[in-house]
Design a protein around this motif. Sequence first.
Motif, PDB file in Angstrom:
ATOM      1  N   PRO A   1       0.837  -1.206   0.000  1.00 12.93           N
ATOM      2  CA  PRO A   1       0.000   0.000   0.000  1.00 12.93           C
ATOM      3  C   PRO A   1       0.870   1.254   0.000  1.00 12.93           C
ATOM      4  N   ASN A   2       0.422   2.246  -0.680  1.00 15.63           N
ATOM      5  CA  ASN A   2       1.108   3.532  -0.691  1.00 15.63           C
ATOM      6  C   ASN A   2       0.589   4.348   0.492  1.00 15.63           C
ATOM      7  N   THR A   3       1.458   4.510   1.465  1.00 16.68           N
ATOM      8  CA  THR A   3       0.996   5.174   2.688  1.00 16.68           C
ATOM      9  C   THR A   3       0.700   6.650   2.488  1.00 16.68           C
ATOM     10  N   ILE A   4       1.294   7.222   1.461  1.00 10.77           N
ATOM     11  CA  ILE A   4       1.018   8.636   1.204  1.00 10.77           C
ATOM     12  C   ILE A   4      -0.448   8.796   0.818  1.00 10.77           C
ATOM     13  N   ALA A   5      -0.864   7.965  -0.092  1.00  9.63           N
ATOM     14  CA  ALA A   5      -2.252   8.037  -0.551  1.00  9.63           C
ATOM     15  C   ALA A   5      -3.193   7.779   0.621  1.00  9.63           C
ATOM     16  N   ARG A   6      -2.806   6.820   1.412  1.00 12.27           N
ATOM     17  CA  ARG A   6      -3.633   6.509   2.565  1.00 12.27           C
ATOM     18  C   ARG A   6      -3.729   7.701   3.514  1.00 12.27           C
ATOM     19  N   SER A   7      -2.577   8.317   3.747  1.00 13.05           N
ATOM     20  CA  SER A   7      -2.548   9.453   4.670  1.00 13.05           C
ATOM     21  C   SER A   7      -3.421  10.602   4.191  1.00 13.05           C
ATOM     22  N   LEU A   8      -3.447  10.761   2.891  1.00  9.36           N
ATOM     23  CA  LEU A   8      -4.220  11.881   2.340  1.00  9.36           C
ATOM     24  C   LEU A   8      -5.681  11.763   2.751  1.00  9.36           C
ATOM     25  N   VAL A   9      -6.179  10.548   2.770  1.00  5.56           N
ATOM     26  CA  VAL A   9      -7.587  10.408   3.141  1.00  5.56           C
ATOM     27  C   VAL A   9      -7.786  10.199   4.634  1.00  5.56           C
ATOM     28  N   THR A  10      -6.923   9.448   5.267  1.00  8.80           N
ATOM     29  CA  THR A  10      -7.130   9.222   6.703  1.00  8.80           C
ATOM     30  C   THR A  10      -6.681  10.404   7.546  1.00  8.80           C
ATOM     31  N   ARG A  11      -5.886  11.272   6.966  1.00 10.60           N
ATOM     32  CA  ARG A  11      -5.347  12.415   7.710  1.00 10.60           C
ATOM     33  C   ARG A  11      -4.468  11.967   8.876  1.00 10.60           C
ATOM     34  N   ALA A  12      -3.820  10.844   8.713  1.00 12.34           N
ATOM     35  CA  ALA A  12      -2.885  10.382   9.734  1.00 12.34           C
ATOM     36  C   ALA A  12      -1.660   9.828   9.025  1.00 12.34           C
ATOM     37  N   THR A  13      -0.511  10.040   9.618  1.00 15.05           N
ATOM     38  CA  THR A  13       0.714   9.625   8.927  1.00 15.05           C
ATOM     39  C   THR A  13       1.467   8.533   9.667  1.00 15.05           C
ATOM     40  N   GLN A  14       0.987   8.163  10.823  1.00 14.87           N
ATOM     41  CA  GLN A  14       1.693   7.167  11.631  1.00 14.87           C
ATOM     42  C   GLN A  14       3.130   7.613  11.876  1.00 14.87           C
ATOM     43  N   THR A  15       3.284   8.871  12.041  1.00 13.44           N
ATOM     44  CA  THR A  15       4.610   9.426  12.271  1.00 13.44           C
ATOM     45  C   THR A  15       4.536  10.466  13.370  1.00 13.44           C
ATOM     46  N   ILE A  16       5.462  10.403  14.293  1.00 12.55           N
ATOM     47  CA  ILE A  16       5.548  11.476  15.270  1.00 12.55           C
ATOM     48  C   ILE A  16       6.906  12.147  15.121  1.00 12.55           C
ATOM     49  N   ALA A  17       7.010  13.333  15.674  1.00 13.72           N
ATOM     50  CA  ALA A  17       8.280  14.034  15.590  1.00 13.72           C
ATOM     51  C   ALA A  17       8.834  14.219  16.981  1.00 13.72           C
ATOM     52  N   LEU A  18      10.135  14.294  17.049  1.00 10.59           N
ATOM     53  CA  LEU A  18      10.801  14.544  18.305  1.00 10.59           C
ATOM     54  C   LEU A  18      11.704  15.751  18.119  1.00 10.59           C
ATOM     55  N   LEU A  19      11.460  16.785  18.902  1.00  6.43           N
ATOM     56  CA  LEU A  19      12.314  17.969  18.847  1.00  6.43           C
ATOM     57  C   LEU A  19      13.136  18.004  20.110  1.00  6.43           C
ATOM     58  N   LEU A  20      14.432  18.099  19.961  1.00  2.00           N
ATOM     59  CA  LEU A  20      15.267  18.219  21.144  1.00  2.00           C
ATOM     60  C   LEU A  20      16.487  19.057  20.824  1.00  2.00           C
ATOM     61  N   PRO A  21      17.114  19.597  21.876  1.00  4.44           N
ATOM     62  CA  PRO A  21      18.178  20.559  21.653  1.00  4.44           C
ATOM     63  C   PRO A  21      19.424  19.968  20.983  1.00  4.44           C
ATOM     64  N   ASP A  22      19.818  18.753  21.384  1.00  5.34           N
ATOM     65  CA  ASP A  22      21.137  18.294  20.968  1.00  5.34           C
ATOM     66  C   ASP A  22      21.271  16.780  21.066  1.00  5.34           C
ATOM     67  N   ILE A  23      21.254  16.127  19.961  1.00  5.57           N
ATOM     68  CA  ILE A  23      21.287  14.662  19.949  1.00  5.57           C
ATOM     69  C   ILE A  23      22.658  14.131  20.394  1.00  5.57           C
ATOM     70  N   THR A  24      23.596  15.008  20.420  1.00  6.28           N
ATOM     71  CA  THR A  24      24.957  14.671  20.776  1.00  6.28           C
ATOM     72  C   THR A  24      25.120  14.503  22.286  1.00  6.28           C
ATOM     73  N   ASN A  25      24.117  14.919  23.027  1.00  4.59           N
ATOM     74  CA  ASN A  25      24.085  14.721  24.463  1.00  4.59           C
ATOM     75  C   ASN A  25      23.491  13.333  24.730  1.00  4.59           C
ATOM     76  N   PRO A  26      24.284  12.452  25.343  1.00  2.00           N
ATOM     77  CA  PRO A  26      23.845  11.071  25.531  1.00  2.00           C
ATOM     78  C   PRO A  26      22.524  10.931  26.274  1.00  2.00           C
ATOM     79  N   PHE A  27      22.196  11.902  27.087  1.00  2.29           N
ATOM     80  CA  PHE A  27      20.916  11.774  27.763  1.00  2.29           C
ATOM     81  C   PHE A  27      19.784  11.806  26.750  1.00  2.29           C
ATOM     82  N   TYR A  28      19.858  12.734  25.833  1.00  4.49           N
ATOM     83  CA  TYR A  28      18.829  12.795  24.799  1.00  4.49           C
ATOM     84  C   TYR A  28      18.877  11.556  23.924  1.00  4.49           C
TER      85      TYR A  28
END
Lengths: 341, 341
Positions: free
Chosen positions: B56-83
């Motif tokens: 299945p083409n998930t893009i096409a699916r997303s267009l109609v379901t309005r969901a992408t099964q994707t979340i985002a993570l924003l953080l200051p610095d991936i180079t910090n082992p805690f993050y």
Amino acid sequence: MSTPGSRRRRPTIYDVARLAGVSTATVSRALNDTGQVAEPKRVAIDAAVEQLGYRPNTIARSLVTRATQTIALLLPDITNPFYAELVAGIQALTLERDYTMLLCTTGFDPELEERYLRLLRAKHVDGALVDGLVLPPERIARFVEDGFPIVCLDRDVSSPAVPLVQVDNRLGAGMATEHLLSLGHRRIAHIAGAPARISEERLLGYQAALESAGVTPDSALVALGAFTETGGHDAMCALLESAPDLTAVFAANDLSAIGAINAIVASGRSVPGDVSIVGFDDLRLSRFTSPPLTTVRQPADEIARHSTELLLGMIAGRKPRKIHHLFVPELILRDSTRTPR
Amino acid sequence: MSTPGSRRRRPTIYDVARLAGVSTATVSRALNDTGQVAEPKRVAIDAAVEQLGYRPNTIARSLVTRATQTIALLLPDITNPFYAELVAGIQALTLERDYTMLLCTTGFDPELEERYLRLLRAKHVDGALVDGLVLPPERIARFVEDGFPIVCLDRDVSSPAVPLVQVDNRLGAGMATEHLLSLGHRRIAHIAGAPARISEERLLGYQAALESAGVTPDSALVALGAFTETGGHDAMCALLESAPDLTAVFAANDLSAIGAINAIVASGRSVPGDVSIVGFDDLRLSRFTSPPLTTVRQPADEIARHSTELLLGMIAGRKPRKIHHLFVPELILRDSTRTPR
DNA sequence: CTGTTAGCGCATTCAG
DNA sequence: CTGAATGCGCTAACAG
């Protein structure tokens, strides 16, 4: 002020077209700078966009352009600062180019690697940067033949369609070992990494250096370290047991070197007094350990930049001219090595 | 064997429907387990899918379901082992739930934070986990009001729609400082983090502990460390200059503690002989430093798990019941602290 | 239980 | 330079 909190349907390109008194085609052309648009219409469109707070729906766009402006990065373990530094470099470039990055950690698990690759293709990610995959080369190559651009790091697929970029691992391992040899060490142990191509390369470099210096490799001097602090620690403990006369160790990466130092010190020995140690990677961290770590530097930033540039180029339809991109490592002398007692 | 390398159009749901002799709706229902499908048809569909190699083409699916099964993570610095540890935990859960994760590093830059947030919304990411953002609360809240689920880490937006999950930073800083106090230290320095909410909290906890022990805070005992090894190192150098009589330091995180130890040793002093030091985070690494670091543990794994669970719940339409989720830190005693000379 | 019919929001021919 | 029309691949009513 567009009534905050209103649960209104988000404006589409139709809304913009209607408000600006043009067709959706013209709006599309104006917004994407494709084709000419008369100045007055352009102004009207901009105004409409502004007023409506219109944002193009990238999903809809992707469906027709077949591009998502997203790349994926597959790597074994984000918890390893070397990979984290790589990610930082890649991220910087993707940001510049208005790409977005999906991160997948695979833990040296081939099943997971393939699962992710399938998923990413289904998601129509534009391409992938894959680091240290253990999946058989054919399986990786298949994705590429299928039209999914891939650039490999630390693992050759030996296909003319799959570029490889990495530091020369064997050479680096050789440099580390030769350094120890040149200081006068003869009983040099090696803490190997997790089962993956780079581990083999580094082991090979270590053995070759030993042999060309006339010292015969001893299997009691090699232990598995998993590329982690814990792995390095445990491997070192085993080594201290199996070869108590060792005077130096080459660890497959900085993290395991750090674990090893801890084990050495815990055993009542000192670094570099009783045993010298050299790592691999040159983490930012390694300048600050006690003692600061002698190590083999791989240019994470250049590797990140080069591989990403390559992938983005392939996505844009350019064929890579060189298929192998080998960076040369550099020995960084610090305080964890010295001549044997 | 579906002729590898063939540049043929990828099969769509229509191809499957035709081959299986059913309608696309039935194929869709069968594939998504939505609605009933007669067994024989289901079998035929599975066979067609198999034969065609349909995905299945998930893009096409997303267009109609309005969901992408994707979340985002924003953080200051991936180079910090805690993050990085946080990311690992989040990744594990998203994998389980068939979600995919976009990583964005923001470097404490509010402009970049907002740019990413806009981009992510345009990409119709299902939600975001945002760590340590410095963007004004209203701007963050606006995204949520706009229908974009967000869970904050290490930064309160004080909106009932934006859950916060974090360790109790002030409490942790207090525990670290009290530990030093209880050992008999009085001249206790603090290496602060980058300008962000957590830095303030930890500073506050430090000051409060000092005051309730009857020692008056001295500004000569506080320096900025940026949460990095280098930052910690430089801050420590400054501290050794401005307050040479210090006997202990509480560093805002483990990374800066490591940098500080390096500076202390370089100045000819020893840890913990001449100066005691306690960090914050309890990185995996901190067990292996020389000396092993006394620190305040934050449960990265639980924080990752809980916040992701919460976000996924919000995406699924559940309202968070608790809006603040505070984890209690734990003091981990190792070898970098002792009574003053 | 199943098929028909509409869109989802956008880019892109193709005429004009 | 511009608009009308078409379709990307899929899900979701709505009838049957």
